[in-house]
Design a protein around this motif. Structure first.
Motif: not given
Length: 176
Positions: A84-85, A113-114, A121-122, A167-168
């Motif tokens: 989602e960008g 996450e990988g 950009y995520v 989660r950043e």
């Protein structure tokens, strides 16, 4: 147990359908899904083929499964991630009851996450957890997610909430 985590392929559509229906029939897990068992069960083979092939077709979504090779290749769990960008949105997380507490969920989250980290950009992972799903929320906190203070109303029960968690992955650049 020996689990292998991999992306779903189009030829997996029947197994994907079976796992999704198991999730929707599971009384502890079904609260986490906005789709009903009846609606999912009524979908055509073509629908399930399309869902299974999203990643292979280059769409902005991928479903990962954890396969138990010690149990004849049983699909023990799954998680889907949507591009989602700036956000990668995790949805459809499910682990079969007999496989809970084995580390599968952590492995699935490493996979989603990988996948997100392959997209420069995520910046963050995003998900929603139902207020009546404290076990899932405890897991999400343990792997680094925190509530943002935002929520959605449960579309199946508007008096209930789904809390947004984040989660950043990367820090946004600062200028000036």
């Amino acid at each position: 147990m020996a689990y292998k985590v991999r992306a779903v392929q189009v030829e997996d559509w029947e197994r994907l359908r079976e796992l999704r229906l198991a999730a929707l029939a599971d009384p502890l897990a079904s609260v986490a899904f906005n789709e009903t068992y009846e609606k999912a069960a009524a979908q055509s083979a073509e629908f399930w083929r399309g869902r299974a092939s999203q990643g292979a077709r280059g769409l902005l979504a991928e479903t990962f499964i954890a396969q138990d090779d010690a149990d004849g290749g049983c699909w023990a769990g799954s998680a889907t991630v949507l591009d989602e960008g700036e956000n990668a949105h995790v949805v459809g997380v499910y682990v079969r009851p007999e496989h809970r507490g084995t580390g599968i969920a952590e492995s699935l989250f490493q996979a989603v996450e990988g996948w997100a980290l392959e997209r420069p950009y995520v910046a963050r992972m995003l998900l929603h957890v139902h207020q009546d799903n404290p076990r899932a929320e405890a897991f999400y906190v343990r792997v680094g997610y925190a509530r943002t203070g935002e929520f959605l109303n449960d579309p199946k029960a508007p008096g209930l909430r789904e809390f947004e968690m984040v989660r950043e992955l990367r820090r946004a650049p600062t200028f000036g």
